[in-house]
Scaffold this motif. Structure first.
Motif, mmCIF file in Angstrom:
data_model
loop_
_atom_site.group_PDB
_atom_site.id
_atom_site.type_symbol
_atom_site.label_atom_id
_atom_site.label_comp_id
_atom_site.label_asym_id
_atom_site.label_seq_id
_atom_site.Cartn_x
_atom_site.Cartn_y
_atom_site.Cartn_z
ATOM 1 N N PHE A 111 0.829 -1.201 0.000
ATOM 2 C CA PHE A 111 0.000 0.000 0.000
ATOM 3 C C PHE A 111 0.869 1.259 0.000
ATOM 4 N N LYS A 112 1.910 1.276 0.822
ATOM 5 C CA LYS A 112 2.781 2.450 0.878
ATOM 6 C C LYS A 112 3.471 2.687 -0.466
ATOM 7 N N PHE A 113 3.920 1.601 -1.084
ATOM 8 C CA PHE A 113 4.536 1.704 -2.409
ATOM 9 C C PHE A 113 3.520 2.209 -3.430
ATOM 10 N N MET A 114 2.304 1.684 -3.373
ATOM 11 C CA MET A 114 1.258 2.066 -4.325
ATOM 12 C C MET A 114 0.870 3.537 -4.160
ATOM 13 N N VAL A 115 0.658 3.992 -2.929
ATOM 14 C CA VAL A 115 0.263 5.383 -2.684
ATOM 15 C C VAL A 115 1.336 6.340 -3.204
ATOM 16 N N LYS A 116 2.590 6.029 -2.921
ATOM 17 C CA LYS A 116 3.676 6.898 -3.404
ATOM 18 C C LYS A 116 3.736 6.905 -4.924
ATOM 19 N N SER A 117 3.514 5.749 -5.542
ATOM 20 C CA SER A 117 3.561 5.656 -7.007
ATOM 21 C C SER A 117 2.426 6.453 -7.651
ATOM 22 N N VAL A 118 1.216 6.310 -7.109
ATOM 23 C CA VAL A 118 0.064 7.040 -7.663
ATOM 24 C C VAL A 118 0.241 8.543 -7.452
ATOM 25 N N ALA A 119 0.723 8.934 -6.272
ATOM 26 C CA ALA A 119 0.947 10.362 -6.006
ATOM 27 C C ALA A 119 1.919 10.954 -7.021
ATOM 28 N N GLU A 120 2.978 10.222 -7.329
ATOM 29 C CA GLU A 120 3.961 10.714 -8.299
ATOM 30 C C GLU A 120 3.336 10.868 -9.681
ATOM 31 N N LYS A 121 2.447 9.932 -10.042
ATOM 32 C CA LYS A 121 1.778 10.022 -11.339
ATOM 33 C C LYS A 121 0.932 11.292 -11.440
ATOM 34 N N HIS A 122 0.481 11.799 -10.283
ATOM 35 C CA HIS A 122 -0.322 13.026 -10.261
ATOM 36 C C HIS A 122 0.526 14.255 -9.922
ATOM 37 N N GLY A 123 1.832 14.125 -9.974
ATOM 38 C CA GLY A 123 2.726 15.247 -9.722
ATOM 39 C C GLY A 123 2.838 15.635 -8.262
ATOM 40 N N LEU A 124 2.579 14.696 -7.344
ATOM 41 C CA LEU A 124 2.637 14.972 -5.908
ATOM 42 C C LEU A 124 3.624 14.033 -5.230
ATOM 43 N N ARG A 125 3.804 14.236 -3.953
ATOM 44 C CA ARG A 125 4.626 13.329 -3.155
ATOM 45 C C ARG A 125 3.829 12.887 -1.934
ATOM 46 N N ALA A 126 3.841 11.584 -1.656
ATOM 47 C CA ALA A 126 3.169 11.048 -0.466
ATOM 48 C C ALA A 126 4.216 10.680 0.581
ATOM 49 N N THR A 127 3.882 10.927 1.836
ATOM 50 C CA THR A 127 4.791 10.528 2.914
ATOM 51 C C THR A 127 4.002 9.911 4.061
ATOM 52 N N PHE A 128 4.577 8.856 4.636
ATOM 53 C CA PHE A 128 4.008 8.186 5.807
ATOM 54 C C PHE A 128 4.827 8.510 7.054
ATOM 55 N N MET A 129 5.695 9.505 6.976
ATOM 56 C CA MET A 129 6.505 9.892 8.138
ATOM 57 C C MET A 129 5.613 10.185 9.343
ATOM 58 N N PRO A 130 6.029 9.805 10.563
ATOM 59 C CA PRO A 130 5.200 10.037 11.743
ATOM 60 C C PRO A 130 4.913 11.509 12.026
ATOM 61 N N LYS A 131 5.880 12.379 11.774
ATOM 62 C CA LYS A 131 5.674 13.806 12.080
ATOM 63 C C LYS A 131 6.368 14.650 11.010
ATOM 64 N N PRO A 132 5.799 14.682 9.808
ATOM 65 C CA PRO A 132 6.481 15.403 8.726
ATOM 66 C C PRO A 132 6.379 16.921 8.816
ATOM 67 N N ILE A 133 5.313 17.434 9.463
ATOM 68 C CA ILE A 133 5.101 18.882 9.466
ATOM 69 C C ILE A 133 4.841 19.368 10.889
ATOM 70 N N GLU A 134 5.685 20.257 11.367
ATOM 71 C CA GLU A 134 5.537 20.795 12.717
ATOM 72 C C GLU A 134 4.206 21.548 12.841
ATOM 73 N N GLY A 135 3.524 21.317 13.952
ATOM 74 C CA GLY A 135 2.264 22.017 14.191
ATOM 75 C C GLY A 135 1.046 21.284 13.695
ATOM 76 N N LEU A 136 1.245 20.256 12.854
ATOM 77 C CA LEU A 136 0.114 19.476 12.353
ATOM 78 C C LEU A 136 0.127 18.082 12.981
ATOM 79 N N THR A 137 -1.044 17.472 13.048
ATOM 80 C CA THR A 137 -1.139 16.110 13.563
ATOM 81 C C THR A 137 -0.253 15.185 12.744
ATOM 82 N N GLY A 138 0.415 14.241 13.404
ATOM 83 C CA GLY A 138 1.305 13.325 12.699
ATOM 84 C C GLY A 138 0.567 12.140 12.100
ATOM 85 N N ASN A 139 1.300 11.349 11.337
ATOM 86 C CA ASN A 139 0.749 10.130 10.756
ATOM 87 C C ASN A 139 0.821 8.985 11.763
ATOM 88 N N GLY A 140 -0.270 8.254 11.879
ATOM 89 C CA GLY A 140 -0.278 7.057 12.705
ATOM 90 C C GLY A 140 -0.654 5.853 11.877
#
Length: 262
Positions: A147-176
């Motif tokens: 799933f993680k590989f698929m989400v990143k691949s599809v995001a790239e096809k749409h010109g985006l980047r997907a991340t599953f990092m636990p806390k990629p952005i300060e001030g926002l809720t992290g990924n669980g």
């Protein structure tokens, strides 16, 4: 260089054809060194535990809730500049603006027979969660990796980047990644931990055996944290300051309840 090569032996029963490129297969593999399984390899550890559970007449099933952010290609900010609500969880507009990405991932899961049943905008700006049906622990583990590989691949096809990092952005809720664990008899029809034991566990529908299982998780929770929080970024989430939405959803205490997210 002093050790023999580690070989990845593909598991033919777990092959997944890429829905977006069917001539390519994704195959999980068992790590082998000197003709013996590598004891530390997570897949080997799980297979060993599944076999131990079977010897006890139990079949462990898991379901997960995978959270991720959709970012700009540079990864420096969320991809949707209009996703600015103070409390954006389940935001309808947020889903619709990136509908093409989420829908394509969901269509691929349908094609693979995973039984996806819920997709939503999560608690942080730019964050999403996608759920599919639970299954045997090994099946879910393989699907989560894919799933993680698929989400990143599809995001790239749409010109985006997907991340599953636990806390990629300060001030926002992290990924669980919430894990739902159920244990069944080998007949695959009887929930081994359902029942009406005495005290608190009985009140929430657990058998005595289910209560012992829960107690084991709590006893070993501190040690489990080393596995469930494997990166430095994980610890940036656990005791992070209050987020913009007001919640971190990070499990930073060893507690349990029938239905209490705090």
């Amino acid at each position: 260089p002093a050790r023999p090569d580690m070989l990845a032996v593909p598991d033919p029963d777990a092959v997944i054809q890429l829905p977006w490129k069917p001539e390519v297969a994704w195959v999980p593999a068992d790590c082998v060194m000197a003709d013996a399984p590598v004891d530390q390899a997570p897949l080997n550890v799980l297979k060993k535990l599944v076999a131990e559970a079977a010897e006890a007449g139990l079949r462990v099933k898991t379901g997960i809730q995978a959270e991720f952010f959709l970012l700009t290609p540079e990864g420096d900010r969320i991809s949707d500049p209009f996703d600015t609500a103070e409390k954006p969880c389940y935001n309808q507009q947020g889903v619709m603006r990136l509908f093409n990405v989420i829908a394509q991932i969901c269509e691929f899961m349908l094609e693979l027979g995973w039984g996806p049943y819920q997709n939503d905008h999560e608690d942080a700006n730019g964050q999403f969660e996608m759920n599919w049906e639970f299954d045997d622990a090994l099946v879910t583990a393989d699907r989560h990796s894919f799933f993680k590989f698929m989400v990143k691949s599809v995001a790239e096809k749409h010109g985006l980047r997907a991340t599953f990092m636990p806390k990629p952005i300060e001030g926002l809720t992290g990924n669980g990644c919430h894990a739902h664990i159920s244990v069944w008899d080998l007949d695959d029809k009887t929930n081994a931990f359902a029942g009406d034991a005495g005290g608190q566990v009985g009140e929430v529908g657990l058998s005595e055996q289910g209560g012992y299982f829960l107690g084991g998780i709590m006893k070993h929770a501190e040690a489990l944290a080393a596995i469930t929080n494997p990166t430095v970024n994980s610890y940036k989430r656990i005791n992070a300051p209050r987020t913009m939405s007001g919640a971190t959803w990070a499990p930073n205490t060893v507690t349990w309840a029938g239905n209490n997210r705090t």
